[in-house]
Design an enzyme around this catalytic site. Structure first.
Site, PDB file in Angstrom:
ATOM      1  N   GLY A   1      11.717   5.467  48.695  1.00  0.00           N
ATOM      2  CA  GLY A   1      13.120   5.273  49.016  1.00  0.00           C
ATOM      3  C   GLY A   1      13.558   3.895  48.566  1.00  0.00           C
ATOM      4  O   GLY A   1      12.741   2.976  48.464  1.00  0.00           O
TER       5      GLY A   1
ATOM      6  N   GLN B   1      18.995  -3.386  48.570  1.00  0.00           N
ATOM      7  CA  GLN B   1      17.708  -3.905  48.116  1.00  0.00           C
ATOM      8  C   GLN B   1      17.743  -4.335  46.648  1.00  0.00           C
ATOM      9  O   GLN B   1      16.861  -5.058  46.198  1.00  0.00           O
ATOM     10  CB  GLN B   1      16.607  -2.867  48.309  1.00  0.00           C
ATOM     11  CG  GLN B   1      16.220  -2.656  49.751  1.00  0.00           C
ATOM     12  CD  GLN B   1      15.117  -1.631  49.866  1.00  0.00           C
ATOM     13  OE1 GLN B   1      15.378  -0.430  49.867  1.00  0.00           O
ATOM     14  NE2 GLN B   1      13.888  -2.107  49.956  1.00  0.00           N
TER      15      GLN B   1
ATOM     16  N   CYS C   1       7.831  -1.467  53.078  1.00  0.00           N
ATOM     17  CA  CYS C   1       9.161  -1.695  52.511  1.00  0.00           C
ATOM     18  C   CYS C   1       9.008  -2.423  51.181  1.00  0.00           C
ATOM     19  O   CYS C   1       8.275  -3.416  51.106  1.00  0.00           O
ATOM     20  CB  CYS C   1      10.011  -2.512  53.481  1.00  0.00           C
ATOM     21  SG  CYS C   1      11.680  -2.845  52.879  1.00  0.00           S
ATOM     22  N   LEU C   2       9.706  -1.944  50.166  1.00  0.00           N
ATOM     23  CA  LEU C   2       9.633  -2.579  48.855  1.00  0.00           C
ATOM     24  C   LEU C   2      10.161  -4.011  48.886  1.00  0.00           C
ATOM     25  O   LEU C   2       9.798  -4.819  48.037  1.00  0.00           O
ATOM     26  CB  LEU C   2      10.407  -1.751  47.820  1.00  0.00           C
ATOM     27  CG  LEU C   2       9.846  -0.361  47.532  1.00  0.00           C
ATOM     28  CD1 LEU C   2      10.770   0.406  46.595  1.00  0.00           C
ATOM     29  CD2 LEU C   2       8.441  -0.446  46.967  1.00  0.00           C
TER      30      LEU C   2
ATOM     31  N   HIS D   1      14.837   4.643  57.632  1.00  0.00           N
ATOM     32  CA  HIS D   1      14.488   3.334  57.082  1.00  0.00           C
ATOM     33  C   HIS D   1      15.580   2.866  56.111  1.00  0.00           C
ATOM     34  O   HIS D   1      16.044   1.727  56.179  1.00  0.00           O
ATOM     35  CB  HIS D   1      13.126   3.426  56.372  1.00  0.00           C
ATOM     36  CG  HIS D   1      12.682   2.169  55.726  1.00  0.00           C
ATOM     37  ND1 HIS D   1      11.763   1.331  56.300  1.00  0.00           N
ATOM     38  CD2 HIS D   1      13.030   1.592  54.547  1.00  0.00           C
ATOM     39  CE1 HIS D   1      11.556   0.289  55.506  1.00  0.00           C
ATOM     40  NE2 HIS D   1      12.320   0.432  54.423  1.00  0.00           N
ATOM     41  N   GLU D   2      15.997   3.765  55.214  1.00  0.00           N
ATOM     42  CA  GLU D   2      17.020   3.400  54.229  1.00  0.00           C
ATOM     43  C   GLU D   2      18.388   3.202  54.888  1.00  0.00           C
ATOM     44  O   GLU D   2      19.147   2.311  54.505  1.00  0.00           O
ATOM     45  CB  GLU D   2      17.091   4.446  53.111  1.00  0.00           C
ATOM     46  CG  GLU D   2      15.801   4.628  52.334  1.00  0.00           C
ATOM     47  CD  GLU D   2      15.174   3.342  51.804  1.00  0.00           C
ATOM     48  OE1 GLU D   2      15.901   2.368  51.513  1.00  0.00           O
ATOM     49  OE2 GLU D   2      13.937   3.312  51.678  1.00  0.00           O
TER      50      GLU D   2
ATOM     51  N   HIS E   1      18.677  -0.251  56.146  1.00  0.00           N
ATOM     52  CA  HIS E   1      19.051  -1.218  55.107  1.00  0.00           C
ATOM     53  C   HIS E   1      20.568  -1.267  54.915  1.00  0.00           C
ATOM     54  O   HIS E   1      21.132  -2.344  54.714  1.00  0.00           O
ATOM     55  CB  HIS E   1      18.382  -0.872  53.771  1.00  0.00           C
ATOM     56  CG  HIS E   1      16.974  -1.346  53.647  1.00  0.00           C
ATOM     57  ND1 HIS E   1      16.610  -2.672  53.709  1.00  0.00           N
ATOM     58  CD2 HIS E   1      15.824  -0.655  53.453  1.00  0.00           C
ATOM     59  CE1 HIS E   1      15.308  -2.790  53.555  1.00  0.00           C
ATOM     60  NE2 HIS E   1      14.801  -1.574  53.406  1.00  0.00           N
TER      61      HIS E   1
END
Length: 162
Positions: A44, A49, A92-93, A134-135, A138
């Site tokens: 994702g 991000q 998380c990226l 999660h997304e 963000h």
């Protein structure tokens, strides 16, 4: 085109996003985000991000275990969250090297606009529900670390900040 992924504690990761407008620029952004997510490799990726402060995220929870099944969610809205919760590991990226145990609803019903401009509504369960939550965080300026107690946060960051 691969996009640079912002790293925590970049202040943009703590800012809520504005609604997205579906146009050719947003379609190009979504395509670049999918390419970036697959290359990262993640499941994702949200627009903030990559520094685009719009309510947009992409995800594909299947591609690492089978055929790709990309989703592009524009202006997603939560219609319902399950009361049944599960605790599980999340990475998380934007916070590489950190995996934390986060509690999430096991299911949710979302409504969003697709790249074709059509409104979609779907029930997401299991890992897809966790990834979407999660997304969504963000898009609201929340990172995984914000979901942890101060002790759990310190533990999660100990190896990264050492």
């Amino acid at each position: 085109m691969l996009l640079p992924i912002l790293r925590w504690p970049d202040p943009r990761l703590s800012q809520p996003c504005l609604p997205a407008v579906l146009d050719d620029d947003l379609r190009a952004l979504a395509a670049d985000m999918l390419e970036t997510m697959y290359a990262a490799p993640g499941r994702g990726l949200s627009a903030p991000q990559v520094g685009a402060m719009r309510r947009l995220f992409v995800m594909d929870v299947a591609w690492k275990d089978g055929p790709a099944d990309p989703m592009v969610l524009i202006n997603p809205e939560v219609l319902w969250l399950s009361d049944e919760l599960a605790l599980g590991p999340e990475g998380c990226l934007s916070i590489p090297g950190v995996v934390a145990e986060v509690e999430r609803s096991r299911a949710l019903r979302l409504r969003w606009t697709g790249l074709d401009g059509v409104r979609v509504e779907a029930l997401l369960e299991g890992f897809a529900a966790v990834c979407a939550q999660h997304e969504l965080d963000h898009l609201d300026g929340i990172v995984t670390l914000d979901r942890l107690s101060s002790d759990a946060r310190a533990t999660a960051l100990a190896g990264v900040l050492a």
